[in-house]
Design a protein around this motif. Structure first.
Motif, short mmCIF file in Angstrom:
data_model
loop_
_atom_site.label_atom_id
_atom_site.label_comp_id
_atom_site.label_asym_id
_atom_site.label_seq_id
_atom_site.Cartn_x
_atom_site.Cartn_y
_atom_site.Cartn_z
N TRP A 84 -2.93 0.88 -4.16
CA TRP A 84 -1.80 0.11 -3.65
C TRP A 84 -0.75 1.09 -3.14
CZ3 TRP A 84 3.36 -0.08 -5.42
CH2 TRP A 84 4.16 -1.04 -4.78
N GLY A 189 -5.63 -6.18 -4.03
CA GLY A 189 -5.95 -7.60 -3.87
C GLY A 189 -7.44 -7.88 -3.91
N ASP A 222 5.01 -8.05 -7.49
CA ASP A 222 4.99 -9.11 -6.47
C ASP A 222 3.64 -9.13 -5.75
OD1 ASP A 222 7.57 -9.90 -7.03
OD2 ASP A 222 8.46 -8.66 -5.45
N ALA A 223 3.17 -7.94 -5.35
CA ALA A 223 1.89 -7.86 -4.63
C ALA A 223 0.74 -8.33 -5.51
CB ALA A 223 1.65 -6.43 -4.15
N ARG A 225 0.91 -10.46 -8.07
CA ARG A 225 0.98 -11.90 -8.25
C ARG A 225 0.54 -12.64 -6.99
NH1 ARG A 225 3.91 -16.49 -7.73
NH2 ARG A 225 4.14 -17.83 -9.58
N GLU A 226 0.97 -12.15 -5.83
CA GLU A 226 0.58 -12.79 -4.56
C GLU A 226 -0.93 -12.73 -4.35
OE1 GLU A 226 2.89 -10.75 -1.66
OE2 GLU A 226 4.80 -11.60 -2.39
N ALA A 227 -1.58 -11.70 -4.90
CA ALA A 227 -3.03 -11.58 -4.79
C ALA A 227 -3.77 -12.49 -5.76
CB ALA A 227 -3.46 -10.13 -5.02
N GLY A 228 -3.03 -13.12 -6.68
CA GLY A 228 -3.64 -14.01 -7.66
C GLY A 228 -3.64 -13.46 -9.07
N ARG A 254 8.56 -13.51 -12.62
CA ARG A 254 7.40 -13.76 -11.73
C ARG A 254 6.37 -14.68 -12.37
NH1 ARG A 254 9.84 -9.11 -11.08
NH2 ARG A 254 10.08 -8.25 -8.97
N ARG A 314 -3.55 -19.67 -11.80
CA ARG A 314 -3.54 -19.01 -10.50
C ARG A 314 -4.85 -18.28 -10.26
NH1 ARG A 314 1.69 -18.07 -12.39
NH2 ARG A 314 1.11 -16.04 -13.19
#
Length: 314
Positions: A84, A189, A222-223, A225-228, A254, A314
């Motif tokens: 990342w 991700g 954040d990244a 969590r956004e990836a699941g 988050r 999620r």
């Protein structure tokens, strides 16, 4: 006798937990065979554990059989290497259904990447004086599993080039040193997607260890969590209590669950199964309240509570 269930909240004064969700065996770079690790966990009073070897579940069958004999609850797991923004980031996959789906192919790719990386590390360490570096590391590993930097560290110690493993990493294998080979790991991700496809829970490993500023750690969370991603290790081994409380706030903001683990590798070090800093009082629910881990946390009543606490699957 029924296994005691795990708490659904981190409440009250900090107290030791009987759970450790991040440990390694000889299936990757740990010093104990899976069964021996389970026996040590039992001796130290653990009731729930996860085996999370690097990029493999090869030790899980042996560990599960031993856990059944010892009366421990074990969840299969693995620690995936990812990238990342130029950083090596690890994702622990807690896998109640084992490896399936995209994770099977992902683990095969990880094994190949580790093999190529080992050859490059060996080439570089030979230039600093470790003759036959690959063979020496393989001897230290004691099996044909993929090699890791700790195997080369032990080879450096055995060759008399450094006094101990810590010095091996400081001089030759740590970040920016000759043996710090950046492999072709998947993006963060992609690895998270493998865990989710296998029916597991993706946990960001030791987020306080990367030397990131608070802002950048927030961007990483954040990244993730956004990836699941569903959880992060609130406590990993021993860490500053103020940093832990701050991390708890970042997780709560988050809606990420909190995991705990020692990251145990070998006896005799400062870490042991179940040894870690206390978990602070926090409203952040534990990772075992996630519905996918309800069977690990306890029986039907605990499963119902877990679904209520973690309805966002999620």
């Amino acid at each position: 006798m029924p296994m005691p269930s795990l708490p659904a909240r981190f409440e009250g004064e900090p107290e030791p937990l009987s759970v450790d969700l991040h440990m390694h065996s000889t299936a990757s770079d740990g010093a104990l065979a899976p069964a021996a690790l389970v026996a040590l966990c039992k001796a130290r009073g653990l009731t729930h554990m996860a085996l999370t070897d690097h990029d493999t579940l090869a030790g899980v069958a042996e560990a599960a059989a031993a856990a059944g004999r010892e009366g421990l609850t074990l969840i299969p797991g693995t620690e995936l290497s990812t990238r990342w923004r130029g950083h090596n980031i690890h994702v622990v996959g807690l896998l109640p259904e084992g490896a399936r789906g995209a994770l099977v192919q992902g683990l095969a790719a990880q094994a190949e990447a580790r093999e190529q990386r080992a050859h490059k590390i060996a080439e570089r360490l030979e230039k600093v004086g470790l003759a036959d570096a690959l063979a020496r590391a393989r001897e230290e590993a004691g099996s044909e599993r993929p090699l890791g930097r700790p195997d080369f560290a032990r080879a450096l110690v055995a060759a008399g080039l450094v006094p101990d493993i810590a010095t091996a990493f400081k001089k030759h294998l740590g970040d920016g040193k000759a043996g710090d080979v950046k492999s072709h790991w998947p993006e963060l991700g992609e690895a998270v997607a493998w865990v989710l496809d296998a029916g597991g829970v993706a946990v960001l490993a030791h987020p306080l260890r990367h030397g990131l500023t608070r802002r950048k750690r927030g961007l990483l969370l954040d990244a993730f969590r956004e990836a699941g991603g569903q959880a992060a290790e609130l406590v990993s081994g021993f860490q500053n209590p103020d940093a832990t409380r701050d991390l708890a706030r970042q997780l709560q903001e988050r809606e990420l669950l909190a995991s705990v683990g020692s990251d145990f590798h070998f006896p005799g070090g400062h870490l042991a199964p179940g040894s870690m800093s206390p978990v602070p009082r926090t409203a952040t629910p534990p990772v075992w309240t996630h519905p996918r881990l309800a069977g690990f946390a306890g029986g039907p009543a605990e499963a119902d509570a877990a679904r209520a606490l973690a309805s966002h699957d999620r």
